[in-house]
Design a protein around this motif. Structure first.
Motif, PDB file in Angstrom:
ATOM      1  N   ARG A 219     -73.412  28.080  24.497  1.00 21.68           N
ATOM      2  CA  ARG A 219     -73.061  28.177  25.785  1.00 21.68           C
ATOM      3  C   ARG A 219     -72.950  26.945  26.403  1.00 21.68           C
ATOM      4  N   ALA A 220     -73.944  25.850  26.190  1.00 20.68           N
ATOM      5  CA  ALA A 220     -73.797  24.605  26.497  1.00 20.68           C
ATOM      6  C   ALA A 220     -72.658  23.632  26.097  1.00 20.68           C
ATOM      7  N   THR A 221     -72.496  24.019  24.765  1.00 19.92           N
ATOM      8  CA  THR A 221     -71.414  23.172  24.145  1.00 19.92           C
ATOM      9  C   THR A 221     -69.981  23.424  24.696  1.00 19.92           C
ATOM     10  N   VAL A 222     -69.810  24.636  25.511  1.00 20.09           N
ATOM     11  CA  VAL A 222     -68.522  25.019  26.276  1.00 20.09           C
ATOM     12  C   VAL A 222     -68.908  24.071  27.688  1.00 20.09           C
ATOM     13  N   THR A 223     -69.862  24.310  28.201  1.00 20.35           N
ATOM     14  CA  THR A 223     -70.137  23.714  29.567  1.00 20.35           C
ATOM     15  C   THR A 223     -70.058  22.172  29.681  1.00 20.35           C
ATOM     16  N   SER A 224     -70.715  21.780  28.658  1.00 18.89           N
ATOM     17  CA  SER A 224     -70.845  20.375  28.715  1.00 18.89           C
ATOM     18  C   SER A 224     -70.763  19.691  27.492  1.00 18.89           C
TER      19      SER A 224
ATOM     20  N   PHE B 127     -82.086  17.567  20.970  1.00 20.53           N
ATOM     21  CA  PHE B 127     -81.539  18.222  19.977  1.00 20.53           C
ATOM     22  C   PHE B 127     -80.331  19.025  20.573  1.00 20.53           C
ATOM     23  N   ALA B 128     -80.598  19.576  21.900  1.00 20.57           N
ATOM     24  CA  ALA B 128     -79.568  20.031  22.671  1.00 20.57           C
ATOM     25  C   ALA B 128     -78.356  19.277  22.700  1.00 20.57           C
ATOM     26  N   ASP B 129     -78.433  17.966  22.968  1.00 20.34           N
ATOM     27  CA  ASP B 129     -77.309  16.982  23.066  1.00 20.34           C
ATOM     28  C   ASP B 129     -76.577  16.816  21.731  1.00 20.34           C
ATOM     29  N   ALA B 130     -77.557  16.874  20.774  1.00 18.44           N
ATOM     30  CA  ALA B 130     -76.797  16.571  19.529  1.00 18.44           C
ATOM     31  C   ALA B 130     -76.213  17.856  18.818  1.00 18.44           C
TER      32      ALA B 130
ATOM     33  N   ALA C 231     -66.988  21.690  23.043  1.00 15.24           N
ATOM     34  CA  ALA C 231     -66.001  22.935  23.279  1.00 15.24           C
ATOM     35  C   ALA C 231     -65.573  23.112  24.759  1.00 15.24           C
ATOM     36  N   HIS C 232     -65.349  21.898  25.380  1.00 13.64           N
ATOM     37  CA  HIS C 232     -65.016  21.845  26.958  1.00 13.64           C
ATOM     38  C   HIS C 232     -63.473  22.377  27.098  1.00 13.64           C
ATOM     39  N   ALA C 233     -62.867  22.582  26.098  1.00 15.28           N
ATOM     40  CA  ALA C 233     -61.538  23.124  26.209  1.00 15.28           C
ATOM     41  C   ALA C 233     -61.591  24.868  26.741  1.00 15.28           C
ATOM     42  N   LEU C 234     -62.435  25.284  26.538  1.00 12.25           N
ATOM     43  CA  LEU C 234     -62.957  26.600  27.082  1.00 12.25           C
ATOM     44  C   LEU C 234     -63.717  26.599  28.463  1.00 12.25           C
ATOM     45  N   LYS C 235     -63.865  25.675  29.004  1.00  9.49           N
ATOM     46  CA  LYS C 235     -64.868  25.571  30.118  1.00  9.49           C
ATOM     47  C   LYS C 235     -64.539  26.411  31.237  1.00  9.49           C
ATOM     48  N   ASN C 236     -63.192  26.339  31.559  1.00  6.80           N
ATOM     49  CA  ASN C 236     -62.447  26.942  32.724  1.00  6.80           C
ATOM     50  C   ASN C 236     -62.204  28.516  32.608  1.00  6.80           C
ATOM     51  N   LEU C 237     -62.499  29.030  31.205  1.00 13.91           N
ATOM     52  CA  LEU C 237     -61.928  30.313  30.919  1.00 13.91           C
ATOM     53  C   LEU C 237     -62.964  31.413  31.591  1.00 13.91           C
ATOM     54  N   SER C 238     -62.451  32.565  31.649  1.00 14.09           N
ATOM     55  CA  SER C 238     -63.441  33.469  32.187  1.00 14.09           C
ATOM     56  C   SER C 238     -64.041  34.317  31.086  1.00 14.09           C
ATOM     57  N   GLY C 239     -65.408  34.955  31.151  1.00 12.20           N
ATOM     58  CA  GLY C 239     -65.824  35.682  30.064  1.00 12.20           C
ATOM     59  C   GLY C 239     -66.944  34.953  29.367  1.00 12.20           C
ATOM     60  N   ALA C 240     -67.430  33.973  30.243  1.00 11.84           N
ATOM     61  CA  ALA C 240     -68.404  33.315  29.446  1.00 11.84           C
ATOM     62  C   ALA C 240     -68.696  32.952  28.112  1.00 11.84           C
TER      63      ALA C 240
END
Length: 525
Positions: A448-453, A329-332, A456-465
């Motif tokens: 948060r996982a949508t950003v890191t993996s 479900f997390a992957d989906a 929404a990876h466009a935000l992955k390298n931004l600060s501020g979590a």
């Protein structure tokens, strides 16, 4: 002298005799008075087209009279006609006075005169601009101008707010707020009923006042203060610079719902707060909340095929992707798999999405201090309707403000109604349901996982979590369908939740993502 009094709304003319008998008037003057009487009576009734019919240039007369009546909006008009005099063969001249009761300006009176001439056996009023008012010339009209000092709409720091779509406009002739906060708070900004209006001559093309005709008592308006943070507003506006589609960014403080930014490109319609759009996959935050509350876990197996079929209707993932066997479900959620959410509809009742949306404040009546669209998630009425609703389609509607508030609710764990003008808010809307604390915690991990993996990876390298969810919402009947691009999220280390919308803008991850990246990057500088 023969006197004629004409009153608006009376539908008739009443004659009185002063200093002699009407029969003593020259025969030509008597004949000339007939069309003048009809002209002035129609004017007094505010019937510009009828009045113009008694003139030698009816189109020009109708145009100016309509302009004057539209600008001044008199509640009552009285016109008094005086003694006519011959001006040579087939010509007569008549003085008259006009008194208009004008809201905000009171009784306004002026004197003028009309010339009537016999053209080919028919008497006509010779129309000139100066006949309507002696200070008028071609290309000019009468209008009202506010007297006194109009206050300004301010940001949270007490400076003039720089956000065109929020502030709105002021009519250049009347000085009255015409749109946005200028219109909503016109009484406060202008001084309310204390504010007088003065009669002016104005240019008909530009609306600019060119001559004051009288004075009205001055009034002092009071400023209207908003919650907009000028730094956040500027970051949002700059992030939209160069966008070739209509777009909006909203930012709010999750602690109290204060709207920190509402940027629109282009200006004009405030789509950031008032727009109605299918939210597409950003609504999966709400669907996921409903599923998690029903027992779903992040590690629950979640098949994600290319297609899902419901009563003959085919649903598919963007670009028809599929996830490998063993996906969860997390992957989906993080990859935004439509087909899994559609197939998971059987875990939901017809009211579950509506009820869960209520915990996010969606569908309530928000008292924000300005006009907003507060979203709609109806009870589903069929299997297809429910399937589409799980992915933010069908009859699900939201504004960028609503979706920014969804992200804020995940961040804080509790819905706090957005607010723009705190002093104007009488009663904040309270959500009729609460978001389960455990569900809120799981949603934070998923976003948060949508950003890191995830998508929404466009935000992955931004600060501020940053935590986020992407969305691509179909609309219209095109083949293939056109799409709005969405991204919503919040910062893990600061009090900022946000939403990005690009109308007809493509994909959430590929198109809205870079805009969100610019916005958050601007704030980090």
């Amino acid at each position: 002298m023969a006197a004629l009094l004409l009153l608006a709304g009376g539908g008739y003319a009443a004659f009185g005799i002063v200093g002699g008998d009407v029969d003593e008037e020259d025969a030509e003057v008597v004949a000339a008075r007939e069309p003048l009487t009809a002209f002035l009576a129609a004017w007094a009734r505010h019937d510009a087209r009828k009045a113009a019919g008694y003139t030698d240039t009816p189109d020009e007369a109708a145009s100016l009279l309509t302009s004057v009546l539209t600008n001044l909006k008199p509640s009552r008009t009285a016109i008094e006609d005086g003694e006519g005099r011959k001006q040579g063969e087939g010509k007569a001249r008549f003085p008259f006075s006009v008194t208009m009761q004008i809201p905000g300006a009171g009784a306004v009176t002026w004197r003028s005169h009309a010339q009537v001439s016999d053209t080919s056996g028919t008497w006509k009023v010779e129309f000139t601009s100066s006949m309507i008012h002696p200070e008028l010339s071609s290309g000019r009209t009468l209008a009202l101008k506010s007297a006194g000092n109009r206050a300004q709409v301010l940001d949270a720091e007490g400076e003039p707010l720089r956000a065109e779509s929020l502030v709105g406009t002021v009519d250049p002739v009347s000085g009255k707020g015409a749109s946005g906060l200028e219109a909503r708070y016109d009484d406060i900004l202008s001084g309310g009923r204390k504010a007088g209006k003065s009669l002016v001559v104005a240019d008909r093309q530009s609306g600019r006042a060119v001559k004051e005709l009288d004075e009205a008592p001055a009034a002092e308006g009071r400023p209207v203060r908003t919650t907009i943070d000028p730094r956040v507003q500027e970051a949002a506006a700059d992030a939209l610079t160069g966008s070739d589609v209509h777009a909006a960014i909203v930012a709010i403080d999750p602690r109290n719902g204060h709207i920190l930014a509402a940027a629109n490109r282009p200006g004009g319609f405030n789509r950031a707060l008032e727009g109605r759009y299918p939210p597409g996959s950003v609504f999966k935050v709400v669907t996921a909340a409903a599923l998690l509350k029903g027992g779903m876990k992040a590690e629950t197996p979640a098949p994600c095929p290319k297609f899902a079929r419901v009563d003959g209707q085919r649903f598919e993932n963007q670009k028809q992707f599929e996830l490998p066997t063993g996906s969860t479900f997390a992957d989906a959620f993080t990859q935004s798999c439509n087909t899994y959410f559609v197939d998971a509809r059987n875990r939901l009742s017809d009211t579950d999405l509506r009820d869960t949306a209520q915990a996010f404040g969606i569908g309530g009546s928000w008292d924000v201090g300005t006009t907003t669209y507060d979203g709609s998630v109806p009870v589903t009425t069929s299997d297809n309707d429910k399937a589409a609703a799980t992915i933010g389609q069908a009859r699900v509607q939201a504004s960028p403000l609503v979706m920014a508030s969804v992200a804020a609710t995940v961040k804080s764990g509790t819905f706090s109604q957005p607010v723009l003008v705190p002093d104007a808010v009488k009663e904040k809307y309270e959500a009729p349901a609460e978001l389960d604390a455990g569900v809120a915690g799981e949603l934070r991990e998923l976003m948060r996982a949508t950003v890191t993996s995830g998508s929404a990876h466009a935000l992955k390298n931004l600060s501020g979590a940053p935590h986020a969810k992407t969305g691509t919402a179909e609309f219209g009947s095109g083949k293939p369908p056109r799409t709005h691009a969405w991204m919503i999220g919040y910062q893990g280390d600061s009090d900022l939740a946000w939403a990005v919308l690009l109308e007809d803008g493509g994909s959430g991850g590929a198109d809205a993502g870079p805009v969100a990246q610019r916005f958050l990057g601007n704030l980090a500088r």
